[in-house]
Design a protein around this motif. Structure first.
Motif, PDB file in Angstrom:
ATOM      1  N   PHE A 333      26.517 -17.205  10.620  1.00 22.41           N
ATOM      2  CA  PHE A 333      25.170 -17.042  11.188  1.00 22.41           C
ATOM      3  C   PHE A 333      24.175 -17.938  10.453  1.00 22.41           C
ATOM      4  O   PHE A 333      23.417 -18.689  11.075  1.00 22.41           O
ATOM      5  N   GLY A 334      24.175 -17.857   9.120  1.00 27.73           N
ATOM      6  CA  GLY A 334      23.195 -18.617   8.350  1.00 27.73           C
ATOM      7  C   GLY A 334      23.351 -20.115   8.519  1.00 27.73           C
ATOM      8  O   GLY A 334      22.373 -20.835   8.760  1.00 27.73           O
ATOM      9  N   ILE A 335      24.579 -20.614   8.398  1.00 32.93           N
ATOM     10  CA  ILE A 335      24.796 -22.059   8.490  1.00 32.93           C
ATOM     11  C   ILE A 335      24.520 -22.562   9.899  1.00 32.93           C
ATOM     12  O   ILE A 335      23.903 -23.625  10.082  1.00 32.93           O
ATOM     13  N   ALA A 336      24.959 -21.821  10.918  1.00 31.91           N
ATOM     14  CA  ALA A 336      24.760 -22.265  12.299  1.00 31.91           C
ATOM     15  C   ALA A 336      23.280 -22.325  12.654  1.00 31.91           C
ATOM     16  O   ALA A 336      22.815 -23.292  13.270  1.00 31.91           O
ATOM     17  N   VAL A 337      22.516 -21.303  12.269  1.00 31.74           N
ATOM     18  CA  VAL A 337      21.081 -21.316  12.555  1.00 31.74           C
ATOM     19  C   VAL A 337      20.406 -22.435  11.764  1.00 31.74           C
ATOM     20  O   VAL A 337      19.507 -23.111  12.272  1.00 31.74           O
ATOM     21  N   MET A 338      20.829 -22.658  10.521  1.00 32.35           N
ATOM     22  CA  MET A 338      20.273 -23.765   9.744  1.00 32.35           C
ATOM     23  C   MET A 338      20.498 -25.096  10.453  1.00 32.35           C
ATOM     24  O   MET A 338      19.575 -25.922  10.561  1.00 32.35           O
ATOM     25  N   LEU A 339      21.687 -25.325  10.962  1.00 31.23           N
ATOM     26  CA  LEU A 339      21.975 -26.595  11.624  1.00 31.23           C
ATOM     27  C   LEU A 339      21.197 -26.717  12.930  1.00 31.23           C
ATOM     28  O   LEU A 339      20.750 -27.819  13.290  1.00 31.23           O
ATOM     29  N   TYR A 340      21.015 -25.610  13.647  1.00 28.49           N
ATOM     30  CA  TYR A 340      20.155 -25.662  14.833  1.00 28.49           C
ATOM     31  C   TYR A 340      18.724 -26.011  14.431  1.00 28.49           C
ATOM     32  O   TYR A 340      18.092 -26.894  15.031  1.00 28.49           O
ATOM     33  N   GLU A 341      18.208 -25.364  13.395  1.00 29.72           N
ATOM     34  CA  GLU A 341      16.835 -25.643  12.967  1.00 29.72           C
ATOM     35  C   GLU A 341      16.704 -27.060  12.405  1.00 29.72           C
ATOM     36  O   GLU A 341      15.606 -27.631  12.419  1.00 29.72           O
ATOM     37  N   SER A 342      17.802 -27.655  11.947  1.00 37.09           N
ATOM     38  CA  SER A 342      17.736 -29.041  11.473  1.00 37.09           C
ATOM     39  C   SER A 342      17.461 -30.003  12.621  1.00 37.09           C
ATOM     40  O   SER A 342      17.069 -31.155  12.381  1.00 37.09           O
ATOM     41  N   THR A 343      17.665 -29.557  13.855  1.00 34.07           N
ATOM     42  CA  THR A 343      17.326 -30.390  15.020  1.00 34.07           C
ATOM     43  C   THR A 343      15.877 -30.222  15.434  1.00 34.07           C
ATOM     44  O   THR A 343      15.359 -31.036  16.207  1.00 34.07           O
ATOM     45  N   LEU A 344      15.210 -29.178  14.951  1.00 32.53           N
ATOM     46  CA  LEU A 344      13.829 -28.887  15.342  1.00 32.53           C
ATOM     47  C   LEU A 344      12.870 -29.652  14.435  1.00 32.53           C
ATOM     48  O   LEU A 344      12.103 -29.079  13.671  1.00 32.53           O
ATOM     49  N   VAL A 345      12.950 -30.959  14.516  1.00 31.03           N
ATOM     50  CA  VAL A 345      12.134 -31.847  13.689  1.00 31.03           C
ATOM     51  C   VAL A 345      11.080 -32.494  14.573  1.00 31.03           C
ATOM     52  O   VAL A 345      11.405 -33.235  15.508  1.00 31.03           O
ATOM     53  N   SER A 346       9.845 -32.201  14.275  1.00 32.94           N
ATOM     54  CA  SER A 346       8.713 -32.732  15.038  1.00 32.94           C
ATOM     55  C   SER A 346       8.178 -33.954  14.303  1.00 32.94           C
ATOM     56  O   SER A 346       7.430 -33.838  13.342  1.00 32.94           O
ATOM     57  N   ASP A 347       8.562 -35.141  14.764  1.00 33.87           N
ATOM     58  CA  ASP A 347       8.202 -36.366  14.048  1.00 33.87           C
ATOM     59  C   ASP A 347       7.649 -37.444  14.973  1.00 33.87           C
ATOM     60  O   ASP A 347       7.707 -38.625  14.655  1.00 33.87           O
ATOM     61  N   ASP A 348       7.110 -37.038  16.122  1.00 34.37           N
ATOM     62  CA  ASP A 348       6.563 -38.023  17.054  1.00 34.37           C
ATOM     63  C   ASP A 348       5.171 -37.607  17.507  1.00 34.37           C
ATOM     64  O   ASP A 348       4.850 -37.632  18.696  1.00 34.37           O
ATOM     65  N   ALA A 349       4.334 -37.228  16.550  1.00 34.44           N
ATOM     66  CA  ALA A 349       2.939 -36.900  16.819  1.00 34.44           C
ATOM     67  C   ALA A 349       2.098 -38.165  16.715  1.00 34.44           C
ATOM     68  O   ALA A 349       2.552 -39.182  16.188  1.00 34.44           O
ATOM     69  N   PRO A 350       0.864 -38.135  17.207  1.00 31.95           N
ATOM     70  CA  PRO A 350      -0.007 -39.307  17.039  1.00 31.95           C
ATOM     71  C   PRO A 350      -0.109 -39.782  15.595  1.00 31.95           C
ATOM     72  O   PRO A 350      -0.196 -40.985  15.340  1.00 31.95           O
ATOM     73  N   ILE A 351      -0.075 -38.854  14.619  1.00 27.86           N
ATOM     74  CA  ILE A 351      -0.166 -39.265  13.222  1.00 27.86           C
ATOM     75  C   ILE A 351       1.027 -40.132  12.833  1.00 27.86           C
ATOM     76  O   ILE A 351       0.879 -41.096  12.068  1.00 27.86           O
ATOM     77  N   ASP A 352       2.211 -39.817  13.360  1.00 26.73           N
ATOM     78  CA  ASP A 352       3.381 -40.635  13.052  1.00 26.73           C
ATOM     79  C   ASP A 352       3.223 -42.039  13.614  1.00 26.73           C
ATOM     80  O   ASP A 352       3.502 -43.032  12.931  1.00 26.73           O
ATOM     81  N   ARG A 353       2.767 -42.124  14.847  1.00 27.54           N
ATOM     82  CA  ARG A 353       2.599 -43.442  15.468  1.00 27.54           C
ATOM     83  C   ARG A 353       1.511 -44.248  14.748  1.00 27.54           C
ATOM     84  O   ARG A 353       1.634 -45.462  14.579  1.00 27.54           O
TER      85      ARG A 353
END
Length: 745
Positions: A333-353
């Motif tokens: 449970f812990g590892i699987a949820v961690m790996l799912y949350e590792s995909t939830l990366v928000s890195d395309d905001a106006p500040i990034d651009r």
């Protein structure tokens, strides 16, 4: 139009901000880089446990969103993290005070099953209620019933969470932070108890000296126990906490083995529709073949077997009557949820651009707000790095913030030196005694704070957490060793929350006491609410700032540039299955409907499934404008339920006000909101930067109240409207005010 043009020119200026003499001055060269440049931190021994990461991500997303994981067949992990990774509910969302306080009385005059409105925010000093997430009804676990999604349990009485003796869903004593980008945090939960090291069993890492998982040999003929030491895995540590919490997801006394046994006989997400275009679960969705069927085509035991190494699940041997797969379910449970949350990366905001070189990605106002953030606002002192939080793991690992040890020494709010946990700060939201935060002690008797563990080490004692400090890096008295009797300032300190998508993750702070970003800015501008009371542990940067109105609005505007539109529209990887979340109970805080067992009937609200292409946009908490300080500025009045609209319509402004348009930047339309404390003739006009009138939006007598008008930025009849900055101006016999907005086509 000279005044309007001056406003525009002022926003175009890049200012140097001088911090008041005698206070710590933020580093003007503090690093801000696109999050795209920062690697996602994952355990270096992950492959010891996982043999197919894609399969583990599928398993993690299914477990995170599956309502069957909760004892009641309703509560999923996602039930508290469905809105930009956070929780936007406002009915049955109050808890009395914090976990360190014995106070069980609601200070607001409200209580269980009450409905919050904007009138409760910002929370006053006298009101110590907490806005948070509702969990399960108070129940003792009895057992699992094969084939049923809810556990067998016995209702118990909760002296706090009931209406006239009818039990209601419990509410957590701290607000739910977002899980998006949480993968970057060195520790998780507000108090940091979700350890950086995952032990495979619970959130406490090596502090639980007896935490072990079971393994088998290649033939499955023998089993034995091993210790798990998985670094950079605080999201795994966090994931295994709520499923067994009697407040959040579980009947009292349930184990992970019980969860595994229940799920073994159930189809994953059997109560929920999975979009056929789900970016992770789409290939497994039954709906791809039959739109009327819910859930996945694969079973949980199949997903586990594909994702994890056989030595953790493949044997016919039983352990206390449970299979090896059931026994090690917390590990999966812990590892699987961690790996799912590792995909939830928000890195395309106006500040990034913007940080990647697209200078037009931020408006002039947002660039001015960034100057405030880096300078006089002092925000960067705690919210630095690409994730805007000193609690991020890469803040200790990356050269961009090399001078950030886990423990720091600094002058605190009372003028005395002390050591504290870097990334955890007492900012005077509430009185320290109400919730000591990282200053607390875990269930195994060890301090949560590294600072208190350092004192033990300095005295020659042993501590469970493996970490090193270098006094040469200390800001105060560098090189001076830590004395066993040295002062520690960690009580009432909490993990610095990340700021990405903060526009959508209200209410704010660990007590959920602020509803809008402007209320947060005003809080910092006045130097907190309990600065004098908390002085011994207070962060020294919590002082009155003296920000101007323009600086405050620019700071809010800058924080809007931290929102990734993929999060706003729930596009991949932020898409999700259908979910039904509890929104309180049938009735109100005066009376609820009894289901016949002494527990209240739950209202459920559907969160529709969305595929990788996304869906309708998310709105801020209570649909309030981020620029709103107290009253008005509701961008979409129709989003509120009838009772909320009724409350708002009775709330009369006490002064004239023109609020920042929302959204901003916009395309093609934006809302302009203004307050009239009395009946008045009102004219609202739109000008371009050359002073040419583009549109007259309002030109009439209006009654006192909160008003909203919409400007559609598409071509007007007499003038071509292009991308760029515009000035909107309100004029009444007693009040004139102008603000700028940006149209992006």
């Amino acid at each position: 139009m000279k005044a309007e043009i001056k406003v525009v020119l002022a926003l175009l200026m890049v200012s140097l901000v001088v911090v008041a003499e005698g206070r710590s001055q933020p580093d003007p060269n503090a690093p801000l880089v696109s999050l795209k440049t920062v690697p996602v931190p994952l355990p270096d021994n992950l492959d010891q446990f996982v043999r197919d990461r894609d399969a583990a991500i599928q398993l993690g997303k299914a477990l995170f969103w599956d309502m069957q994981v909760g004892s009641d067949g309703v509560q999923a992990c996602a039930s508290c993290h469905f809105h930009a990774g956070a929780d936007s509910r406002f009915k049955n969302s109050l808890s009395p005070s914090g976990p360190s306080s014995a106070d069980v009385l609601f200070a607001s005059g409200q209580g269980p099953n009450s409905t919050l409105s904007h009138l409760e925010f910002p929370r006053s000093k006298a009101n110590n209620d907490v806005t948070s997430s509702q969990g399960v009804l108070p129940t003792t676990f009895v057992g699992v019933v094969g084939g049923q999604d809810s556990d067998l349990g016995t209702p118990i009485h909760d002296a706090v969470f009931n209406v006239n003796g009818v039990e209601t869903r419990r509410v957590e004593p701290r607000n739910s932070p977002t899980v998006i980008n949480a993968i970057f945090n060195d520790r998780n939960f507000w108090d940091g108890r979700a350890n950086n090291i995952f032990n495979g069993v619970d959130p406490f890492g090596l502090r639980n000296l007896n935490a072990r998982v079971w393994v088998t040999n290649s033939t499955g003929t023998s089993v034995w126990q091993e210790q798990v030491v998985m670094p950079n895995a605080s999201t795994a540590s966090q994931a295994v906490g709520p499923p067994l919490s009697g407040f959040e997801m579980s009947y009292e006394g349930r184990s992970f083995r019980d969860i595994a046994r229940k799920l073994a006989l159930l189809r994953p997400l059997a109560k929920q529709w999975v979009h056929p275009d789900d970016s992770v679960l789409g290939p497994l969705a039954r709906s791809r073949k039959d739109p009327d069927k819910k859930g996945l085509r694969k079973r949980y035991h199949q997903l586990i077997a594909k994702a994890f190494q056989p030595r953790y699940w493949r044997t016919s041997r039983l352990i206390d009557g449970y299979t090896l797969m059931e026994t090690n379910f917390s590990l999966f449970f812990g590892i699987a949820v961690m790996l799912y949350e590792s995909t939830l990366v928000s890195d395309d905001a106006p500040i990034d651009r913007f940080l990647e070189g697209q200078t037009t990605a931020l408006t002039p106002q947002q660039q001015f707000g960034m100057d405030v953030f880096l300078g006089v606002g002092r925000c960067i002192n705690c919210h630095d790095g690409a994730n805007f939080s000193k609690a991020a793991v890469f803040a200790q690992l990356q050269a961009q913030n090399a001078n950030a040890p886990l423990v720091e020494r600094m002058i605190m709010g009372n003028g005395q030196a002390a050591i504290y946990d870097n990334g955890f700060y007492n900012i005077a939201v509430r009185a320290t005694a109400e919730d000591v935060g990282v200053g607390g002690t875990g269930p195994f008797g060890f301090p949560l704070s590294f600072s208190r563990q350092v004192l033990i080490m300095a005295g020659g004692g042993a501590v469970p957490d493996p970490f090193q400090i270098d006094p040469a890096q200390f800001e105060m008295f560098p090189g001076q060793p830590v004395d066993p009797n040295e002062r520690v300032a960690v009580d009432g300190a909490f993990k610095t929350p990340l700021l990405r998508n903060v526009e959508l993750t209200g209410p704010y702070f660990h007590n959920g006491g602020m509803a809008t970003l402007r209320q947060v800015v005003d809080f910092y501008d006045r130097g907190g609410d309990f600065a004098a009371e908390n002085a011994a542990n207070l962060d020294a940067d919590i002082v009155p700032l003296g920000l101007t109105e323009e600086e405050k609005e620019a700071l809010v505007a800058f924080m809007l540039a931290l929102t990734d539109d993929r999060v706003r529209y729930r596009k991949a990887p932020f898409d999700h299955p259908q979910l039904f979340v509890p929104v309180g109970h049938v009735g109100d805080m005066m009376a609820v409907t009894d289901d016949g067992s002494g527990q209240a009937v739950t209202d459920l609200q559907e969160i529709a499934a969305v595929g990788s292409g996304g869906g309708t946009p998310l709105a801020p908490f209570l649909a309030l404008s981020p620029f709103q300080a107290k009253v008005g500025a509701i961008p979409e009045f129709t989003q509120l339920d009838p009772e909320e609209r009724r409350i708002l319509s009775q709330d009369m402004p006490i002064r004239y006000a023109l609020y920042q348009n929302y959204p901003n930047p916009f395309n093609p339309s934006t809302s302009l909101v203004f307050d009239l404390p009395e009946d008045a003739f009102v004219r609202i006009e739109i000008f371009n930067v050359l002073g040419q009138k583009v549109k007259t939006l309002v030109d009439q007598d209006l009654q006192a109240g909160v008003h909203r008008v919409v400007w559609d930025g598409r071509n007007e009849l007499n003038m071509r409207v292009e991308s760029g900055t515009y000035v909107y101006k309100i004029s009444t016999p007693r009040f004139t005010r102008s603000k700028t907005m940006t149209l992006l086509k």
